[in-house]
Design a protein around this motif. Structure first.
Motif, PDB file in Angstrom:
ATOM      1  N   MET A  94       0.859  -1.173   0.000  1.00 13.22           N
ATOM      2  CA  MET A  94       0.000   0.000   0.000  1.00 13.22           C
ATOM      3  C   MET A  94       0.900   1.229   0.000  1.00 13.22           C
ATOM      4  SD  MET A  94      -3.087  -1.263   0.037  1.00 13.22           S
ATOM      5  CE  MET A  94      -4.190   0.021   0.638  1.00 13.22           C
ATOM      6  N   VAL A  95       0.456   2.297  -0.692  1.00 16.16           N
ATOM      7  CA  VAL A  95       1.286   3.496  -0.848  1.00 16.16           C
ATOM      8  C   VAL A  95       0.453   4.739  -0.542  1.00 16.16           C
ATOM      9  CG1 VAL A  95       2.899   4.729  -2.332  1.00 16.16           C
ATOM     10  CG2 VAL A  95       2.431   2.294  -2.759  1.00 16.16           C
ATOM     11  N   ASP A  96       1.037   5.668   0.190  1.00 14.72           N
ATOM     12  CA  ASP A  96       0.403   6.958   0.380  1.00 14.72           C
ATOM     13  C   ASP A  96       1.468   8.013   0.631  1.00 14.72           C
ATOM     14  OD1 ASP A  96      -1.632   8.761   0.414  1.00 14.72           O
ATOM     15  OD2 ASP A  96      -2.611   8.009   2.211  1.00 14.72           O
ATOM     16  N   ALA A  97       1.087   9.280   0.413  1.00 17.19           N
ATOM     17  CA  ALA A  97       1.979  10.415   0.636  1.00 17.19           C
ATOM     18  C   ALA A  97       1.616  11.091   1.938  1.00 17.19           C
ATOM     19  CB  ALA A  97       1.870  11.403  -0.524  1.00 17.19           C
ATOM     20  N   ILE A  98       2.604  11.221   2.823  1.00 17.08           N
ATOM     21  CA  ILE A  98       2.387  11.826   4.139  1.00 17.08           C
ATOM     22  C   ILE A  98       3.318  13.034   4.272  1.00 17.08           C
ATOM     23  CG2 ILE A  98       2.542  11.483   6.633  1.00 17.08           C
ATOM     24  CD1 ILE A  98       1.876   8.536   6.143  1.00 17.08           C
ATOM     25  N   PRO A  99       2.764  14.229   4.502  1.00 10.71           N
ATOM     26  CA  PRO A  99       3.604  15.431   4.549  1.00 10.71           C
ATOM     27  C   PRO A  99       4.165  15.711   5.935  1.00 10.71           C
ATOM     28  CG  PRO A  99       1.307  16.073   4.615  1.00 10.71           C
ATOM     29  CD  PRO A  99       1.330  14.563   4.520  1.00 10.71           C
ATOM     30  N   LEU A 100       5.324  16.366   5.964  1.00 12.05           N
ATOM     31  CA  LEU A 100       5.882  16.938   7.182  1.00 12.05           C
ATOM     32  C   LEU A 100       5.419  18.389   7.238  1.00 12.05           C
ATOM     33  CD1 LEU A 100       7.770  17.129   9.660  1.00 12.05           C
ATOM     34  CD2 LEU A 100       9.658  17.545   8.067  1.00 12.05           C
ATOM     35  N   LEU A 101       4.622  18.721   8.231  1.00 14.77           N
ATOM     36  CA  LEU A 101       3.967  20.020   8.301  1.00 14.77           C
ATOM     37  C   LEU A 101       4.674  20.961   9.270  1.00 14.77           C
ATOM     38  CD1 LEU A 101       0.298  18.693   8.555  1.00 14.77           C
ATOM     39  CD2 LEU A 101       1.478  19.432   6.478  1.00 14.77           C
ATOM     40  N   ARG A 102       4.421  22.256   9.048  1.00 16.97           N
ATOM     41  CA  ARG A 102       4.877  23.295   9.976  1.00 16.97           C
ATOM     42  C   ARG A 102       3.772  24.338  10.064  1.00 16.97           C
ATOM     43  NH1 ARG A 102       8.559  27.489   8.624  1.00 16.97           N
ATOM     44  NH2 ARG A 102       9.000  26.301   6.743  1.00 16.97           N
ATOM     45  N   LEU A 103       3.312  24.619  11.256  1.00 23.95           N
ATOM     46  CA  LEU A 103       2.220  25.573  11.446  1.00 23.95           C
ATOM     47  C   LEU A 103       2.641  26.977  11.007  1.00 23.95           C
ATOM     48  CD1 LEU A 103       0.802  24.497  14.924  1.00 23.95           C
ATOM     49  CD2 LEU A 103      -0.504  24.606  12.783  1.00 23.95           C
ATOM     50  N   LYS A 104       1.804  27.623  10.226  1.00 24.83           N
ATOM     51  CA  LYS A 104       2.106  28.990   9.824  1.00 24.83           C
ATOM     52  C   LYS A 104       1.987  29.958  11.000  1.00 24.83           C
ATOM     53  CE  LYS A 104       0.994  28.541   4.926  1.00 24.83           C
ATOM     54  NZ  LYS A 104       0.211  29.044   3.770  1.00 24.83           N
ATOM     55  N   THR A 105       1.199  29.567  11.993  1.00 26.21           N
ATOM     56  CA  THR A 105       1.068  30.417  13.192  1.00 26.21           C
ATOM     57  C   THR A 105       2.237  30.242  14.152  1.00 26.21           C
ATOM     58  OG1 THR A 105      -0.267  28.678  14.240  1.00 26.21           O
ATOM     59  CG2 THR A 105      -1.445  30.450  13.082  1.00 26.21           C
TER      60      THR A 105
END
Length: 535
Positions: free
Chosen positions: A160-171
């Motif tokens: 199974m394959v999916d794309a998972i992002p590394l996020l950073r809050l703009k606030t």
């Protein structure tokens, strides 16, 4: 329809195997018997890739899409890398629309592209090192500069394959949400496979984000069995598949994205196993004495000024004099190397490799120190300060100077070739595209097992003309290959120890973010036991 009903499954399979992807998908919906045969065709993994240097953006995208969809495939993921003169947003939109909204797609800018031409099927490596002169005459060559695309589409049954992002809050933009990122990878893996860790990760990091501490955390948390490769210096756009949440771009910056490959706990009987194999070819060598950072001042995330001393001595070193000495030694080295240069040695790129010991940002209660090797571009210096690109060095960190070396790159490239050589079947055919088993994975040897695709991330300072793709192309000349050229390559390297570290009798520092390096990934297929094979 009556005539086709009399056709036996083997003949039907041979016919369906030759259909383009869209016609194949339609055929699977005609009747149950056809669907059963289509599922047999798609019981084996497949990688399809194509490259176009057509200077026309719509024509280039059309050429690669037509090529990768010219045969049966059910896209599970796609990676597209384009020149900076093409629109990243438009390319991503066209590819995502063609493949469908449920297919994870990552589209990124690259310093060059590697692959087989969509029209001629010839293998090409293209590097765009420098922009054309602004005041120079407009030539046909400058019109083609930074225009091109390479696309790889994969179907991996049993994964199974999916794309998972590394996020950073703009606030709160100071820190990336690394703990959330790792938790989402593990939760996704556990959900689809019941396992703790994925089989492989292909990552893309934003060019303005320091990925070194992020990769150090990932390297420490993930087991050695999880293969991790990628590009840490790109601009990218991504969309996730149907398995993950959708993320609001108004709330978050996307610092990185991981294509996560996890075993399918609901894998049908008769499906074999896809395996990931990676290695790298380093192009740097250390030289000079061990130095220590005494004081460090930074300008945002762009660069740092350091006062340095020789390790064990209190006196500060005149950085300009140090660099002058290094430049003289480098020029002598270049004169000796000129007959055999393959790297872009004329630029004499200079780096420092810094041993960094940092506490974990996600397991602070354990008081555990991460130890890793990080590379920084040397920008210059004066009588007091050494100036490097980027931030992250702290007072007390020790480092060595490094420079690009053709001999090291060549020997490590041959080592990578030898490492992959063991994956070739004993009776490897020089015609690996045999159709003796219609519907089987198109792998080396033409059978139902073996290597069926390759992906590479190569430094833009390295050589041309198949030099870098040799470890994959030389071992598996018939399999689809795609690659992109970048400035910071992601690849786990557990053998980062050097004479420098061995002499100190310390455990080697890990390194997952490289420069002047090529990182290789090949995928192989292990068929199921004969009694479980597809009918």
């Amino acid at each position: 329809m009556g005539g086709f009903s009399a056709v036996n499954d083997d003949i039907l399979q041979n016919i369906l195997f030759r259909l383009p992807a869209s016609s194949f998908a339609s055929a699977a919906c005609v009747r149950k018997s056809w669907n059963r045969v289509c599922n047999r065709v798609m019981a084996y993994p497949k990688i399809a890739s194509a490259m176009s240097l057509n200077p026309s953006f719509p024509d280039a995208v059309r050429e690669v899409l037509d090529k990768v969809l010219s045969g049966p495939i059910r896209p599970q993921f796609a990676i597209a890398s384009i020149g900076t003169q093409f629109s990243l947003e438009a390319a991503h939109q066209l590819i995502s629309r063609k493949l469908g909204s449920k297919v994870p797609v990552v589209t990124s800018n690259a310093c060059g592209i590697i692959g087989r031409d969509a029209i001629t099927n010839t293998m090409k490596e293209v590097r765009w090192r420098n922009m054309p002169e602004e005041d120079g005459p407009i030539s046909q060559e400058s019109d083609k500069f930074n225009r091109g695309i390479v696309l790889i589409v994969g179907y991996l049954p049993g994964l199974m394959v999916d794309a998972i992002p590394l996020l950073r809050l703009k606030t709160d933009p100071q820190f990336s949400l690394i703990d959330r990122f790792l938790k989402e990878i593990k939760n996704y893996t556990a959900h689809v496979s019941g396992l703790i860790e994925p089989a492989g990760i292909i990552m893309f990091g934003d060019q303005n984000v320091d990925m070194t501490p992020v990769l150090a955390e990932i390297d420490c948390v993930m087991s050695e069995e999880t293969v991790i490769v990628g590009d840490a210096s790109s601009r990218f756009i991504c969309n996730s598949g149907h398995n993950s949440h959708h993320y609001d771009s108004d709330l978050y910056f996307f610092d990185a994205v991981a294509l996560v490959f996890a075993k399918d706990k609901n894998k049908p009987q008769g499906i074999g196993e896809t395996r990931f194999h990676s290695t790298l070819s380093a192009g740097l060598v250390p030289f000079g004495p061990e130095l220590r950072a005494i004081s460090v001042a930074s300008k945002g995330t762009e660069c740092s000024w350091m006062t340095v001393s020789m390790n064990g001595f209190p006196q500060l070193i005149d950085s300009q004099r140090l660099l002058d000495d290094i430049n003289r030694e480098t020029k002598l080295w270049l004169l000796n190397q000129l007959p055999v240069l393959q790297l872009n040695d004329e630029s004499a790129e200079l780096y420092i490799g810094v041993i960094q010991k940092r506490p974990s940002s996600i397991e602070q209660e354990k008081m555990e120190m991460r130890k890793y090797l990080a590379f920084y571009d040397v920008l210059g210096g004066d009588d007091e300060y050494l100036v490097i690109e980027g931030v992250g060095v702290q007072p007390g960190d020790t480092f060595l100077f490094y420079h690009a070396d053709s001999s090291t790159a060549r020997s490590s490239c041959l080592n990578a070739f030898e490492k992959f050589k063991v994956l070739r079947p004993a009776s490897s055919s020089r015609n690996p595209w045999s159709r003796a088993n219609a519907g089987a994975a198109q792998v080396v040897g033409g059978g139902k097992g073996g290597v069926f695709g390759g992906l590479m991330f190569s430094s833009h300072y390295r050589g041309e003309a198949y030099y870098d793709s040799f470890p994959i192309y030389g071992n598996f000349p018939g399999v689809p290959i795609a690659g992109l050229v970048c400035s910071k390559e992601i690849g786990r390297d557990s053998a980062t120890s050097s004479v420098w570290q061995e002499a100190k009798e310390e455990s080697p520092a890990r390194c997952s973010l490289h420069v002047c390096t090529s990182v290789y990934l090949v995928l192989s297929y292990i068929p199921p036991p004969p009694n479980l094979d597809i009918n």
